[in-house]
Design a protein around this motif. Structure first.
Motif, PDB file in Angstrom:
ATOM      1  N   VAL A   1       0.842  -1.184   0.000  1.00 50.70           N
ATOM      2  CA  VAL A   1       0.000   0.000   0.000  1.00 50.70           C
ATOM      3  C   VAL A   1       0.881   1.239   0.000  1.00 50.70           C
ATOM      4  N   GLN A   2       0.598   2.122  -0.943  1.00 47.10           N
ATOM      5  CA  GLN A   2       1.318   3.400  -0.967  1.00 47.10           C
ATOM      6  C   GLN A   2       0.377   4.485  -0.460  1.00 47.10           C
ATOM      7  N   LEU A   3       0.906   5.336   0.396  1.00 50.52           N
ATOM      8  CA  LEU A   3       0.100   6.382   1.024  1.00 50.52           C
ATOM      9  C   LEU A   3       0.726   7.742   0.743  1.00 50.52           C
ATOM     10  N   GLN A   4      -0.109   8.673   0.346  1.00 52.62           N
ATOM     11  CA  GLN A   4       0.352  10.018   0.029  1.00 52.62           C
ATOM     12  C   GLN A   4      -0.496  11.012   0.799  1.00 52.62           C
ATOM     13  N   ALA A   5       0.104  11.665   1.773  1.00 52.98           N
ATOM     14  CA  ALA A   5      -0.620  12.637   2.581  1.00 52.98           C
ATOM     15  C   ALA A   5      -0.515  14.019   1.966  1.00 52.98           C
ATOM     16  N   SER A   6      -1.529  14.815   2.187  1.00 52.17           N
ATOM     17  CA  SER A   6      -1.514  16.200   1.723  1.00 52.17           C
ATOM     18  C   SER A   6      -2.383  17.044   2.641  1.00 52.17           C
ATOM     19  N   GLY A   7      -2.278  18.341   2.468  1.00 55.52           N
ATOM     20  CA  GLY A   7      -3.012  19.264   3.315  1.00 55.52           C
ATOM     21  C   GLY A   7      -2.092  19.807   4.385  1.00 55.52           C
ATOM     22  N   GLY A   8      -2.666  20.162   5.513  1.00 56.65           N
ATOM     23  CA  GLY A   8      -1.866  20.756   6.562  1.00 56.65           C
ATOM     24  C   GLY A   8      -1.643  22.230   6.289  1.00 56.65           C
TER      25      GLY A   8
END
Length: 122
Positions: A1-8
């Motif tokens: 599983v690849q996870l890409q966070a964004s926002g903040g």
């Protein structure tokens, strides 16, 4: 599983902010996904988690009533909406996933995204 966070980002105390995490690479039906955070000089701590299929959510006591975790199954995106933010919420926020039920322990998660910084000014 690849996870890409964004926002903040930067917000004043009492304000709101959202972060999101896009997942790819595997069917998530038997996974729990969650958010941990790590403030400078502190250990990484559990914030919230949600089981992908059933949608049952869990929160650390300090964010209950202020943060909401959710997911869009069709888009494979997890969200964390943060309201009434406090300076002590300042941290790098990490999205994570594990196969099976949720856990509040860092060591039990297999997949991690990069952190996204949330800064709350007083």
């Amino acid at each position: 599983v690849q996870l890409q966070a964004s926002g903040g980002g930067l917000v004043q105390a009492g304000g709101s902010l959202g972060v999101s995490c896009a997942a790819s690479g595997r069917t998530l039906s038997n996974y729990a996904m969650g958010w941990f955070r790590q403030a400078p000089g502190k250990e990484r701590e559990f914030v919230a988690a949600i089981h992908w299929s059933g949608g049952i959510a869990h929160y650390v006591d300090s964010v209950k009533g202020r943060f909401t975790i959710s997911r869009d199954i069709d888009k494979n995106i997890m969200y964390l909406q943060m309201n009434n933010l406090k300076p002590e919420d300042t941290a790098l926020y990490y999205c994570t996933a594990r196969r099976g039920p949720y856990s509040e322990h860092v060591s039990e998660y297999n997949y991690w995204g990069q952190g996204t910084l949330v800064t709350v000014s007083s």
